[in-house]
Design an enzyme around this catalytic site. Sequence first.
Site, PDB file in Angstrom:
ATOM      1  N   LEU A 192      34.698  66.775   0.407  1.00 52.07           N
ATOM      2  CA  LEU A 192      34.301  66.293   1.731  1.00 52.07           C
ATOM      3  C   LEU A 192      33.280  65.179   1.521  1.00 52.07           C
ATOM      4  CD1 LEU A 192      33.782  69.561   3.835  1.00 52.07           C
ATOM      5  CD2 LEU A 192      35.584  67.864   4.136  1.00 52.07           C
ATOM      6  N   ASP A 193      33.480  64.044   2.175  1.00 48.91           N
ATOM      7  CA  ASP A 193      32.535  62.942   2.068  1.00 48.91           C
ATOM      8  C   ASP A 193      31.192  63.337   2.689  1.00 48.91           C
ATOM      9  OD1 ASP A 193      34.429  61.390   0.847  1.00 48.91           O
ATOM     10  OD2 ASP A 193      35.076  60.404   2.702  1.00 48.91           O
ATOM     11  N   PRO A 194      30.120  62.619   2.362  1.00 52.64           N
ATOM     12  CA  PRO A 194      28.804  62.949   2.935  1.00 52.64           C
ATOM     13  C   PRO A 194      28.808  63.048   4.456  1.00 52.64           C
ATOM     14  CG  PRO A 194      28.538  61.408   1.130  1.00 52.64           C
ATOM     15  CD  PRO A 194      30.029  61.550   1.344  1.00 52.64           C
TER      16      PRO A 194
END
Length: 336
Positions: free
Chosen positions: A76-78
């Site tokens: 999951l991206d930031p």
Amino acid sequence: MPKVSISSFPVSGLFGVVKPTGPTSMSIVNDLQQLIARSKLFVDAEKLEKIKGKKIDRKRGKFGKEGVKVGQGGTLDPLADGVLVIGVGRGTKKLNEFLNCTKEYRTTCLLGCETDTYDSEGSRVRVAPWRHVTRDRVESNLTTFTGQIKQVPPIFSALKMDGKPLYEYARKGIPLPRPIEARDVTVHSLSVTEWLGSQHPYTWPDKELSSEEKQALEAALKGVEEGAKVADELEPIPANFEDEKPSAFVMSMKVSGGTYVRCIVHDLSHAVGSAGHVVTLTRARQGRFVLASKEDEDRECIPWEVFERALSDVGEQDDEGWTEWERQVMEHLEVV
């Protein structure tokens, strides 16, 4: 599914964490490894004795030779939050099954602005009219993006073409040698769950592609799209609307592995004659791991705050020698 018993320690397994917005998935894994490497739940007594007294150092990243193997089942991206599947020991060998499993997401689209990353972390590429877009107009276009569809990954991505990342073509103005290959994905369901209109806290990114960067992007796209143009499509601002916020709306979707949620938002915004990008993204389900249980076989995830507290202060042990975070993991653990 196998249950944890006193005689079975140490164990390998899978559990889900509710990742917050902000940190990277890898930083979550590295922090968890600091705790796991010191727990009798996952590490045998001999190894624990070797690291006895060593303090947690979150700056070190992976714990080192003494640490048990820890991994995650889908980055999951930031910007994104939600379900992050964690594998420990032999559980890491099961993580690949979560790459192609069914997933559920909630996402917020902010209209009127397109970014290079298709989300609010990127730079503005262009702005476009948005006042004509209504909930009915968005919903009438959802069927186009439901079922088995083809998605074209964004040009500002790390996917490679002839050995070169796509973003390198875009940034250096190198014409693409051929169109970006579309991918087959399945969108099982897609719906607008809330129309926010202008009642929201979101704004377009301050960062913007320079004129030189826009020209480079145009040059790259012209390799496969004659007359490609990257330019703002401004609309007149009505009187007394100088401070008006662009419309936003929330969507829920159930999709196959490999689906780009950001591409759905980007392409749908184009379909309604505007531009748009993702400002919030929550993974609500990844296979059997969920934020809120709906079915008997679902496994709910552990809030990140449980581990955050333990990283600052592991806390008191109960009568059986377990701390709060270990008890939480034992209650949610799928033993491998």
